[in-house]
Design an enzyme around this catalytic site. Structure first.
Site, PDB file in Angstrom:
ATOM      1  N   GLU A 188       0.671  -1.007   0.156  1.00  0.00           N
ATOM      2  CA  GLU A 188       0.035  -0.320   0.184  1.00  0.00           C
ATOM      3  C   GLU A 188       1.090   0.759  -0.059  1.00  0.00           C
ATOM      4  OE1 GLU A 188      -2.938  -1.160   3.244  1.00  0.00           O
ATOM      5  OE2 GLU A 188      -3.507   1.439   2.980  1.00  0.00           O
TER       6      GLU A 188
ATOM      7  N   CYS B 121      -2.022   8.395   3.327  1.00  0.00           N
ATOM      8  CA  CYS B 121      -1.184   8.422   2.259  1.00  0.00           C
ATOM      9  C   CYS B 121      -2.732   9.143   1.448  1.00  0.00           C
ATOM     10  CB  CYS B 121      -1.491   6.722   2.204  1.00  0.00           C
ATOM     11  SG  CYS B 121      -1.746   6.123   3.079  1.00  0.00           S
TER      12      CYS B 121
END
Ligand SMILES: Cc1cc2nc3c(=O)[nH]c(=O)nc-3n(C[C@H](O)[C@H](O)[C@H](O)COP(=O)(O)OP(=O)(O)OC[C@H]3O[C@@H](n4cnc5c(N)ncnc54)[C@H](O)[C@@H]3O)c2cc1C
Length: 1002
Positions: free
Chosen positions: A756, A790
């Site tokens: 990720e 993020c």
């Protein structure tokens, strides 16, 4: 040490006082007045049903376009948005969207008519656009029979900026002056006819518990000015009731006003109380005390407006999102009605010190109020010692009926005054109220005969306990799993409590490697807080390459035994871990605050997410891995697919969610049957160590889980070990690539990499979006967690027609942000993770200063600590952004509507595909963007952070990650290997099942 402002008026929820039995006890006997109330309600309803008053109003509109039906939904959505959309193409698109019959050219032709209709709906609820016009109209209306009283509400609420708050404050002050002039020479009777209503959220941009200590003085000063002005003019003031979390702030300020000696001779001080809050009867008691004290000091009574409450659905949603233990409002409408009457009783018994104002559009409620007042000792013995109230545009017919049956009861109209652009929040509440199936006005609109309407009208008086129709917030996903318990940090008492617990949980932490349950003993390095470089918060002794080897040795040796533990036992261990994490909330939050610089709400959210990961993966493991999957095949053969751990998993996690991501990776790998060697971010090793302790405490065998704090070198050594059978990694795209290269180089089996990584996340806002909603979403998405998620917003695209207004509001909102110590509850934005990050962000900001236009910069920032002030720059397009910059830096670009597809293409062309936000009321546009964009998580009309486990599985594509999504149904499977087991069941000579007729022949 920072503390939250302790509330002076703490009306805590007493669960026992909130059930039906307690409410009925508080209401007392009903036998003496119930028959009278029923007769009166029948009379009121008979006069109301068929009245011309309701013929052309919104109730009728909803009778034709029933809420809940597509047509009703369209009406609601058009009324909310159409009048404020500035550009014709968007108006046409929205109309065509909502009314399929108007697709194509017809929408353009119908637009003027639709516009008129929607304006008419808006006008139904607004008394006048200016106070001058309102006073002219009021003078006419006040002379009409029955004479009416007014409470003018200068529309505007939820100020996002100081400028908005100043404007709202001035408008209220000007309105009072205008009212003073209007009543000036006239008879005194007119004075009591006029009042203003004020929402505290409209006169200060930071009306919240976290800010209360700082802004209480300013708010009180404003209120004092308004009150003194109103007192001088001889008119009244009511402080409206808003979100339940602001109740204690409202009471605190009201108490201060009521005790002010300069205001004690003023008759007009009042506030609204919401009966739908289980705390309502206690709130009334608190007010009665305030009133009694005021009167003892020679002051005048206070006014109390009793309402049921207008934010019901928002309260329920918020409580669910926060995972609160219970709802702050009743979820059974009968209890709201009972609570209302219990409050009526309390207020009516204290007429010497309060002036009750009963606000309702429900004839049953009104009839009960009047019947209660008619009892011996009731209010009507002293006529005009209470009044009834309704909202302009609602309850017209009912109040005409009341004028006929009770001409002596004074009636006040709550009369909103303002322009179209200020109307929307208010309008939405009214439309919801008119469309809620539990609401009396909706039932009245549908009823053909008065009997239909009153059939069950009084049943609430007999209300007993009944099963919940809405599950408790933490039980939303039951029976599968409980949601992590949350706490309302918007409530001042809860905030004060958690601030204290988190501060008390701070200690000097120590961490090291954990290999087979043994703590590695090596010289330690000190850890300082990013918020306070002078503060050493603990020490970490980091792992060595030797320890990497021993950890993998042990994990490898333990893999068979751990994978042989049943899925049910592995899942149970995860659930124990969830409980341990939940129980250590304060301790873990303290680590997040001091080690990672996270604010209190962010820290709590981080721990809650970890808890949710554990329970969700436990549930998923039972569902997906628990039993073999039978596969169809020919007769005489059985085929089953089973899932197994792959071996040793390396879990490499970042510092930005030191609890959630660390725990999520490890929990998924373990429950899938792998042993784990975890390498947390160097910056948050103390937090990881604490979780590691809890993992072992939860019963995960020491051979199955190992912790190796250290730098990138330790991560590289771990990944390079050929016995590592899989890697879960969250971090930068560059590091993910480096891991991939190491994997490619090493000997042994090819291991899966679940990565990720970063994002260059955009939000697209068209002209139909609501600016307030957009600014809230932008501030949260770009600056919360100091932009170190993020998912954080990096590039905001604004349709050019609304860009100036949105940017003005954004500037104002950024000016109210407070940057500072994350342990201080008043802080909105804490530090970035370390001095290195700060330096790199500062360099990028100076680069932007030289080539882009500065929109706004928050501040000030503390002198010491790694702080970066939130900042926004205007640029041409996302193509000018060199890549992900992990900090509170927002880029903004404007776009003409015709470029919509092109900007989506530009966003896609960055190669990232993590999150995206869209704000539009045109569904087909949101759909068009969805179809064209390549992102993992797309959010419409909300912020784009805070994905919820099991609800919004999180993760991206392209440069943003490999998938599968964390917290989603496909995650666990990637941690497993599949095996198929085939048995020829006919080997012994035949298929008995087929012969017995129980197997379908193929
Ligand atoms: C003069 C005036 C001033 C007002 N000022 C305020 C104010 O300051 N703050 C504010 O919040 N509201 C205010 N309101 C709005 C008021 O809250 C609503 O108009 C009121 O709730 C409608 O109640 P009712 O008795 O007219 O209708 P009803 O139809 O009898 O009641 C509807 C109300 O019941 C409650 N309810 C609905 N479903 C449920 C459920 N499942 N469980 C529990 N309760 C439920 C909700 O409160 C809903 O609004 C004001 C209203 C008036 C008339």
């Amino acid at each position: 040490m920072p503390t939250a402002h302790p509330r002076s008026r703490d009306v805590a929820l007493d669960a026992a006082a909130a059930d039906s039995g307690a409410l009925r006890a508080a209401l007392g006997e009903t036998a003496s007045w119930r028959a009278q109330a029923e007769a009166l309600a029948r009379e009121l309803v008979a006069r109301t049903v068929g009245s011309h008053e309701t013929l052309f109003d919104v109730q009728r509109a909803f009778a034709i376009f029933p809420p809940g039906s597509p047509a009703g939904d369209s009406l609601f959505r058009l009324a909310e948005a159409l009048p404020r959309i500035p550009d014709r193409p968007s108006r046409i698109a929205m109309l065509a969207d909502r009314v399929p019959a108007l697709r194509g050219w017809r929408a353009a032709v119908a637009l003027p008519f639709a516009g008129l209709a929607m304006n008419a709906i808006g006008r139904q609820f607004v008394y006048a656009e200016t106070i001058a016009e309102a006073l002219r109209r009021a003078e006419r209306d006040a002379r009409a029979l029955p004479p009416r009283r007014f409470s003018f509400d200068m529309l505007g609420e939820g100020a996002r900026t100081t400028q908005d708050a100043d404007r709202n404050f001035r408008r209220t002050m000007d309105a009072i002056r205008a009212m003073e002039r209007a009543v000036g020479a006239r008879e005194a009777g007119l004075r009591e006819r006029l009042e203003v209503s004020v929402k505290l959220s409209s006169i200060h941009p930071r009306y919240d518990a976290a800010s209360h200590a700082q802004v209480r003085g300013e708010l009180l000063d404003r209120l004092k000015q308004i009150s003194s002005r109103a007192a001088a003019a001889g008119i009244g003031l009511t402080i409206d009731a808003e979100g339940s979390e602001s109740l204690s702030l409202q009471l605190d300020l009201f108490e201060a006003l009521a005790a002010d000696p300069e205001l004690k001779r003023w008759r007009g001080l009042g506030l609204a109380v919401q009966a739908y809050q289980p705390r309502a009867p206690q709130t009334v008691d608190a007010l009665l005390e305030i009133a009694a004290r005021r009167c003892e000091r020679g002051g005048m009574p206070i006014a109390v407006r009793l309402v049921k409450g207008a934010y019901w659905d928002a309260e329920v949603k918020r409580a669910q999102e926060l995972g609160l233990e219970r709802y702050p409002v009743f979820t059974d409408k009968r209890l709201t009605d009972l609570s209302y009457l219990a409050c009526v009783r309390r207020l009516s018994a204290a007429l010497d010190s309060v002036y009750p104002q009963f606000a309702t559009h429900n004839p049953v409620t009104l009839a009960c109020v009047l019947a209660l007042a008619d009892r011996p000792g009731g209010t009507s013995a002293a006529a005009a010692r209470f009044e009834c109230q309704h909202l302009h545009g609602m309850g017209g017919a009912l109040y005409l009926a009341l004028a006929a049956t009770h001409p002596d009861v004074p009636v006040r109209t709550y009369a909103p005054v303002g322009e179209k652009r200020e109307l929307f929040a208010y309008l939405v509440r009214r439309l919801l109220e008119n469309s809620a199936s539990s609401s009396y006005v909706r039932q009245a609109a549908r009823a053909k005969r008065s009997d239909d309407l009153l059939g069950t009208g009084f049943e609430f008086l007999d209300a007993g306990p009944r099963p919940r129709d809405i599950p408790l917030p933490t039980e939303l996903h039951m029976p599968e799993r409980r949601i992590a318990r949350g706490h309302d940090l918007g409530d001042s008492a809860t905030l004060a409590e958690w601030t204290k617990s988190v501060n008390e949980a701070r200690r000097t932490w120590a961490a090291g490697s954990l290999v087979n349950g043994e703590r590695g003993l090596r010289p330690a390095r000190p850890v300082v807080s990013p918020a306070r470089p002078d503060l050493t918060i603990g020490e970490v002794s980091e792992a060595t390459p030797d320890m990497v080897r021993s950890a993998v040795d042990c994990a490898h040796a333990s893999r068979v035994a751990w994978s042989a533990v049943s899925v049910l036992e592995r899942a149970a261990a995860l659930e124990r871990l969830a409980d341990l994490l939940e129980a250590d909330m304060a301790g873990l939050m303290a680590l997040c605050v001091w080690e990672a610089g996270k604010t209190l709400p962010d820290s709590m959210a981080d721990v809650r997410e970890a808890v949710d990961f554990c329970r969700y993966y436990a549930q998923q493991a039972r569902e997906r891995l628990g039993s073999p999957m039978a596969l169809p095949g020919p007769v005489g053969e059985s085929n089953v697919l089973t899932l197994h751990g792959r071996g040793v998993f390396a879990c490499i996690s970042p510092w930005n969610f030191p609890v959630a991501i660390f725990t999520g990776q490890v929990a998924a790998a373990l429950v899938a049957g792998n042993t784990v060697v975890a390498k947390p971010a160097q910056q948050t090793a103390l937090t990881a160590y604490r979780i590691a302790e809890l993992i072992l405490k939860a019963g995960i065998p020491p051979g199955a889980f190992h912790l190796l704090p250290g730098d990138g070198g330790i991560g590289r050594a771990l990944v390079a070990d050929p016995r590592i059978a899989g890697i879960a990694f969250t971090g930068s795209t560059d590091t993910a690539r480096a891991i991939q290269r190491v994997l490619a180089e090493r000997e042994g089996p090819i291991a899966p990499l679940i990565a990720e990584t970063g994002g260059l996340n955009a939000m697209i806002v068209d002209s139909s979006a609501l600016p307030e909603q957009v600014v809230d979403a932008v501030v949260a998405s770009a600056f919360r967690s100091a932009g170190q998620r993020c998912s954080s917003l990096r590039v905001l695209y604004l349709q050019e027609e609304i860009a100036p207004a949105v940017l003005d509001m954004l500037r104002g909102a950024m000016a109210t942000l407070r940057i500072g110590d994350p342990a201080d509850p008043a802080t909105d934005v804490g530090p970035v993770i370390d001095a290195q990050a700060r330096k790199e962000l500062a360099e990028y900001i100076s680069d932007l200063r030289s080539r882009a236009k500065l929109i706004a910069e928050s501040g000030p920032v503390p002198a010491a600590g790694s702080y970066v002030a939130p900042v926004a720059f205007e640029i041409g397009s996302i193509r000018e952004v060199p890549g992900e910059r992990f900090g509170p830096i927002l880029h903004v670009a404007r776009f003409p509507l015709e470029d919509l597809d092109r900007i989506v293409d530009d966003i896609n062309a960055t190669g990232y595909g993590l999150t995206m936000g869209v704000h539009t009321r045109v569904d087909s546009r949101a759909e068009r963007i969805r179809a064209r964009s390549a992102v993992g998580n797309l959010y419409v009309n909300r912020n784009m952070i805070g994905a919820v486990v099991g609800v919004q599985p999180f993760g991206g594509e392209g440069l943003s990650g490999t998938g599968p999504k964390a917290g989603g149904p496909n995650y666990l499977v990637r941690f497993t290997t599949e095996r198929v087991f085939t048995v020829n069941t006919a080997a012994a000579g035949g298929d008995l099942g087929l012969l017995a007729g129980t197997t379908a022949a193929t």
